[in-house]
Design a protein around this motif. Structure first.
Motif, PDB file in Angstrom:
ATOM      1  N   ALA A  11       3.792  61.220  79.044  1.00  0.00           N
ATOM      2  CA  ALA A  11       2.623  61.160  79.927  1.00  0.00           C
ATOM      3  C   ALA A  11       1.559  60.236  79.355  1.00  0.00           C
ATOM      4  CB  ALA A  11       2.067  62.565  80.140  1.00  0.00           C
ATOM      5  N   LYS A  12       1.278  60.368  78.065  1.00  0.00           N
ATOM      6  CA  LYS A  12       0.253  59.505  77.473  1.00  0.00           C
ATOM      7  C   LYS A  12       0.707  58.059  77.425  1.00  0.00           C
ATOM      8  CE  LYS A  12       1.565  61.306  72.908  1.00  0.00           C
ATOM      9  NZ  LYS A  12       2.328  62.451  73.489  1.00  0.00           N
ATOM     10  N   GLY A  13       2.015  57.830  77.198  1.00  0.00           N
ATOM     11  CA  GLY A  13       2.531  56.471  77.189  1.00  0.00           C
ATOM     12  C   GLY A  13       2.396  55.806  78.542  1.00  0.00           C
ATOM     13  N   VAL A  14       2.708  56.543  79.600  1.00  0.00           N
ATOM     14  CA  VAL A  14       2.584  56.014  80.960  1.00  0.00           C
ATOM     15  C   VAL A  14       1.114  55.722  81.277  1.00  0.00           C
ATOM     16  CG1 VAL A  14       2.855  56.585  83.400  1.00  0.00           C
ATOM     17  CG2 VAL A  14       4.682  57.136  81.781  1.00  0.00           C
ATOM     18  N   GLU A  15       0.226  56.631  80.881  1.00  0.00           N
ATOM     19  CA  GLU A  15      -1.197  56.433  81.146  1.00  0.00           C
ATOM     20  C   GLU A  15      -1.751  55.233  80.387  1.00  0.00           C
ATOM     21  OE1 GLU A  15      -1.913  61.208  81.952  1.00  0.00           O
ATOM     22  OE2 GLU A  15      -2.693  60.278  80.123  1.00  0.00           O
ATOM     23  N   LEU A  16      -1.328  55.081  79.136  1.00  0.00           N
ATOM     24  CA  LEU A  16      -1.819  53.962  78.332  1.00  0.00           C
ATOM     25  C   LEU A  16      -1.269  52.626  78.827  1.00  0.00           C
ATOM     26  CD1 LEU A  16      -1.584  55.567  74.782  1.00  0.00           C
ATOM     27  CD2 LEU A  16      -3.675  54.899  75.986  1.00  0.00           C
ATOM     28  N   THR A  17      -0.049  52.641  79.350  1.00  0.00           N
ATOM     29  CA  THR A  17       0.519  51.410  79.899  1.00  0.00           C
ATOM     30  C   THR A  17      -0.257  50.968  81.131  1.00  0.00           C
ATOM     31  OG1 THR A  17       2.730  51.950  79.051  1.00  0.00           O
ATOM     32  CG2 THR A  17       2.601  50.366  80.850  1.00  0.00           C
ATOM     33  N   ALA A  18      -0.614  51.924  81.980  1.00  0.00           N
ATOM     34  CA  ALA A  18      -1.331  51.601  83.214  1.00  0.00           C
ATOM     35  C   ALA A  18      -2.806  51.304  82.960  1.00  0.00           C
ATOM     36  CB  ALA A  18      -1.194  52.752  84.209  1.00  0.00           C
ATOM     37  N   ASN A  19      -3.392  51.992  81.987  1.00  0.00           N
ATOM     38  CA  ASN A  19      -4.827  51.846  81.714  1.00  0.00           C
ATOM     39  C   ASN A  19      -5.029  51.910  80.203  1.00  0.00           C
ATOM     40  OD1 ASN A  19      -7.576  51.699  81.919  1.00  0.00           O
ATOM     41  ND2 ASN A  19      -7.850  53.680  82.932  1.00  0.00           N
ATOM     42  N   PRO A  20      -4.890  50.780  79.501  1.00  0.00           N
ATOM     43  CA  PRO A  20      -4.879  50.771  78.036  1.00  0.00           C
ATOM     44  C   PRO A  20      -6.250  50.933  77.389  1.00  0.00           C
ATOM     45  CG  PRO A  20      -4.654  48.544  78.857  1.00  0.00           C
ATOM     46  CD  PRO A  20      -4.634  49.442  80.067  1.00  0.00           C
ATOM     47  N   VAL A  21      -6.867  52.070  77.632  1.00  0.00           N
ATOM     48  CA  VAL A  21      -8.104  52.458  76.963  1.00  0.00           C
ATOM     49  C   VAL A  21      -7.955  53.914  76.538  1.00  0.00           C
ATOM     50  CG1 VAL A  21      -9.597  50.832  78.181  1.00  0.00           C
ATOM     51  CG2 VAL A  21      -9.190  53.089  79.152  1.00  0.00           C
TER      52      VAL A  21
END
Length: 217
Positions: A87-97
């Motif tokens: 989940a965190k990897g997907v979120e960071l890929t989409a919004n890298p902050v």
């Protein structure tokens, strides 16, 4: 459900005595001050001082947070590792902050980091994965992290199969294993006071240098 208010009120907080801190004498770079504070927390016996809360934002703009382990601190920033499919990897890929929060109650101190996130190289990712213990590598290979799980037996079987594969092929590396680096745009150092007269010092990035600001408690 019974309210917790009456149980929470008697609990003590901010019971430690922080060491002396003079913000005017703080180093120019927040990474240096972080190392000083981190080292002091270790020497003071803080349990798992490298544990930190990672906060991200999902596709709907809703914040998410979880606790993980600091892997390294370099001139680039604070490093951690995770599957890019989590989940965190997907979120960071989409919004890298992201934001990081360290809390060391043994010394009454906390550090907050906010910034952009970049990925490690494939070579660094593979090297970090290979340095993990067998059990941790088996979980990373056999577990689609954060996905729906039917039963505990299902996960145990998948992880055991991954462990057998690693035993036969120790060089195996998870294709999703990723090192992430939070490159700081701001870093805040917070030191507690029992009377709530906390000290707060915020560093803000100014390109190749930093500016500092005192904040109200």
């Amino acid at each position: 459900m019974h309210p917790l208010r009456d149980s929470l009120r008697p609990l003590k907080s901010l019971t430690s005595t922080p060491p002396p801190f003079d913000p005017s004498a703080a180093p120019d770079n927040p990474l240096e001050l972080f190392v000083q504070w981190f080292t002091h927390a270790v020497e003071a016996g803080q349990v798992e001082p490298h544990a930190m809360t990672l906060s991200t934002v999902d596709a709907d703009g809703v914040p998410d947070a979880r606790v993980l382990i600091l892997k390294d601190l370099t001139d680039d920033g604070w490093w951690f590792a995770s599957s890019s499919a989590s989940a965190k990897g997907v979120e960071l890929t989409a919004n890298p902050v992201a934001a990081l929060t360290f809390y060391w109650p043994a010394v009454g101190r906390s550090v907050r980091v906010r910034g952009t996130v970049t990925r490690g190289s494939e070579e660094d990712n593979a090297r970090d994965f290979s340095r993990r213990g067998l059990g941790a590598r088996a979980v990373a290979l056999g577990s689609p992290q954060s996905q729906r799980l039917a039963s505990h037996d299902e996960s145990e079987a998948a992880i055991e199969e991954a462990a057998r594969e690693l035993d036969a092929h120790p060089e195996l590396v998870s294709p999703t294993w990723t090192l992430w680096c939070v490159r700081p745009e701001s870093v805040e150092f917070w030191q507690s006071d029992a009377e709530r007269r906390h000290q707060r010092l915020r560093y803000s990035s100014q390109g190749q240098s930093w500016s500092t600001t005192l904040l109200w408690p």
